[in-house]
Scaffold this active site. Structure first.
Site, PDB file in Angstrom:
ATOM      1  N   TYR A 122     -28.539  24.829  19.808  1.00 53.54           N
ATOM      2  CA  TYR A 122     -28.691  23.708  20.745  1.00 53.54           C
ATOM      3  C   TYR A 122     -29.386  24.077  22.059  1.00 53.54           C
ATOM      4  CZ  TYR A 122     -25.496  21.442  17.510  1.00 53.54           C
ATOM      5  OH  TYR A 122     -24.930  20.910  16.384  1.00 53.54           O
ATOM      6  N   ASN A 147     -28.282  10.124  21.650  1.00 49.76           N
ATOM      7  CA  ASN A 147     -27.981  11.219  20.736  1.00 49.76           C
ATOM      8  C   ASN A 147     -26.554  10.966  20.264  1.00 49.76           C
ATOM      9  OD1 ASN A 147     -27.284  13.486  19.333  1.00 49.76           O
ATOM     10  ND2 ASN A 147     -28.190  14.926  20.808  1.00 49.76           N
ATOM     11  N   HIS A 189     -24.044  10.647  11.466  1.00 45.81           N
ATOM     12  CA  HIS A 189     -23.953  10.748  10.007  1.00 45.81           C
ATOM     13  C   HIS A 189     -22.814   9.918   9.424  1.00 45.81           C
ATOM     14  CE1 HIS A 189     -26.536  13.973  11.229  1.00 45.81           C
ATOM     15  NE2 HIS A 189     -25.544  14.573  11.871  1.00 45.81           N
ATOM     16  N   ASP A 210     -23.860  -0.785  13.814  1.00 47.51           N
ATOM     17  CA  ASP A 210     -23.710  -2.230  13.969  1.00 47.51           C
ATOM     18  C   ASP A 210     -23.855  -2.631  15.438  1.00 47.51           C
ATOM     19  OD1 ASP A 210     -23.297  -2.536  11.268  1.00 47.51           O
ATOM     20  OD2 ASP A 210     -21.124  -2.762  11.417  1.00 47.51           O
ATOM     21  N   HIS A 237     -32.203  13.998  18.611  1.00 53.37           N
ATOM     22  CA  HIS A 237     -31.375  15.157  18.257  1.00 53.37           C
ATOM     23  C   HIS A 237     -32.021  16.415  18.808  1.00 53.37           C
ATOM     24  CE1 HIS A 237     -28.837  12.788  15.719  1.00 53.37           C
ATOM     25  NE2 HIS A 237     -29.923  12.223  15.243  1.00 53.37           N
ATOM     26  N   LEU A 238     -31.194  17.284  19.325  1.00 51.74           N
ATOM     27  CA  LEU A 238     -31.694  18.568  19.812  1.00 51.74           C
ATOM     28  C   LEU A 238     -32.188  19.428  18.649  1.00 51.74           C
ATOM     29  CD1 LEU A 238     -28.691  18.990  22.183  1.00 51.74           C
ATOM     30  CD2 LEU A 238     -31.062  18.899  22.969  1.00 51.74           C
ATOM     31  N   SER A 239     -31.388  19.471  17.596  1.00 53.97           N
ATOM     32  CA  SER A 239     -31.735  20.293  16.438  1.00 53.97           C
ATOM     33  C   SER A 239     -32.491  19.444  15.406  1.00 53.97           C
ATOM     34  CB  SER A 239     -30.456  20.854  15.809  1.00 53.97           C
ATOM     35  OG  SER A 239     -29.634  19.802  15.306  1.00 53.97           O
ATOM     36  N   ARG A 259     -26.083  16.479   7.207  1.00 53.71           N
ATOM     37  CA  ARG A 259     -26.770  16.044   8.436  1.00 53.71           C
ATOM     38  C   ARG A 259     -28.108  15.361   8.158  1.00 53.71           C
ATOM     39  NH1 ARG A 259     -23.763  18.631  12.563  1.00 53.71           N
ATOM     40  NH2 ARG A 259     -22.955  20.631  11.859  1.00 53.71           N
TER      41      ARG A 259
HETATM   42  O1  CA2 Z   1     -28.894  18.146  17.066  1.00 57.04           O
HETATM   43  C1  CA2 Z   1     -28.245  17.275  17.646  1.00 57.04           C
HETATM   44  O2  CA2 Z   1     -28.529  16.837  18.760  1.00 57.04           O
HETATM   45  C2  CA2 Z   1     -26.966  16.738  16.981  1.00 57.04           C
HETATM   46  O3  CA2 Z   1     -26.842  15.354  17.289  1.00 57.04           O
HETATM   47  C3  CA2 Z   1     -25.811  17.514  17.598  1.00 57.04           C
HETATM   48  C4  CA2 Z   1     -24.466  17.182  16.963  1.00 57.04           C
HETATM   49  C5  CA2 Z   1     -24.540  17.306  15.446  1.00 57.04           C
HETATM   50  O4  CA2 Z   1     -23.316  16.885  14.860  1.00 57.04           O
HETATM   51  C6  CA2 Z   1     -25.672  16.495  14.864  1.00 57.04           C
HETATM   52  O5  CA2 Z   1     -25.706  16.712  13.466  1.00 57.04           O
HETATM   53  C7  CA2 Z   1     -26.996  16.897  15.477  1.00 57.04           C
HETATM   54  C8  CA2 Z   1     -23.374  18.131  17.476  1.00 57.04           C
HETATM   55  C9  CA2 Z   1     -23.285  18.229  18.945  1.00 57.04           C
HETATM   56  C10 CA2 Z   1     -22.417  19.409  19.267  1.00 57.04           C
HETATM   57  O6  CA2 Z   1     -22.881  19.964  20.467  1.00 57.04           O
HETATM   58  C11 CA2 Z   1     -22.456  21.210  20.763  1.00 57.04           C
HETATM   59  C12 CA2 Z   1     -23.008  21.783  21.892  1.00 57.04           C
HETATM   60  C13 CA2 Z   1     -22.662  23.044  22.233  1.00 57.04           C
HETATM   61  C14 CA2 Z   1     -21.733  23.759  21.507  1.00 57.04           C
HETATM   62  C15 CA2 Z   1     -21.184  23.186  20.389  1.00 57.04           C
HETATM   63  C16 CA2 Z   1     -21.538  21.905  20.034  1.00 57.04           C
END
Ligand code: CA2
Length: 146
Positions: free
Chosen positions: A22, A73, A79, A86, A99-101, A110
């Site tokens: 992230y 986000n 998911h 809605d 999304h960051l990733s 995902r």
């Molecule tokens: O990639 C993204 O932005 C996500 O929305 C991030 C979510 C994940 O469930 C999605 O599949 C993709 C998770 C956010 C968790 O963020 C964290 C940040 C730092 C440390 C741990 C988790």
């Protein structure tokens, strides 16, 4: 022009854990960068992070009549959440999913977004810059000043 920025569950932890997935920027850093970009391009932001699905939905509802558009986000709710999808459909103002990733390069669960079909578009895999690009696209869509 008014734009709502929503950060979903666990994004308050950004910059503190899993930097390889992230990145190292904190949520506060991202928000500051978005505020700076918005100010330079004639936009006003309302920014909220919540770990609670209902709070995200309430915030979408409350922004009706104020927001011309939004960026979300949805975190893990991406998911799973029919209710969030809605709500985005119901409020009617345009949203962009960020999304960051790169969710498509991660675990199979995902790869599906409940949210994407009710958004203008989706940006992923570009780290924090995805938010800035989404903001640029939204301002452009709404007829902004840049
Ligand atoms: O990639 C993204 O932005 C996500 O929305 C991030 C979510 C994940 O469930 C999605 O599949 C993709 C998770 C956010 C968790 O963020 C964290 C940040 C730092 C440390 C741990 C988790």
């Amino acid at each position: 022009m008014n734009i709502l920025i929503l950060h979903g569950p666990n994004l308050n932890l950004l910059g503190t854990r899993e930097p390889e997935v992230y990145g190292r920027v904190t949520l506060a850093d991202i928000n500051t960068r978005l505020e700076e970009y918005a100010a330079a391009h004639g936009a006003v932001l309302r920014i909220l992070q919540s770990n609670h699905e209902g709070v995200l939905i309430d915030t979408l509802h409350e922004a009706r009549g104020w927001a011309a558009g939004g960026i979300i986000n949805p975190g893990g709710y991406t998911h799973t959440s029919v209710a969030l999808r809605d709500a985005i459909s119901a409020v009617g103002y345009p949203m962009i999913e960020v999304h960051l990733s790169n969710i498509h390069a991660r675990e199979p669960f995902r790869h599906t977004s409940m949210i994407a079909p009710v958004c203008l578009g989706q940006i992923g895999g570009l780290g924090w810059l995805g938010y800035r690009l989404a903001l640029e696209a939204m301002i452009d869509r709404l007829g902004g000043t840049h």
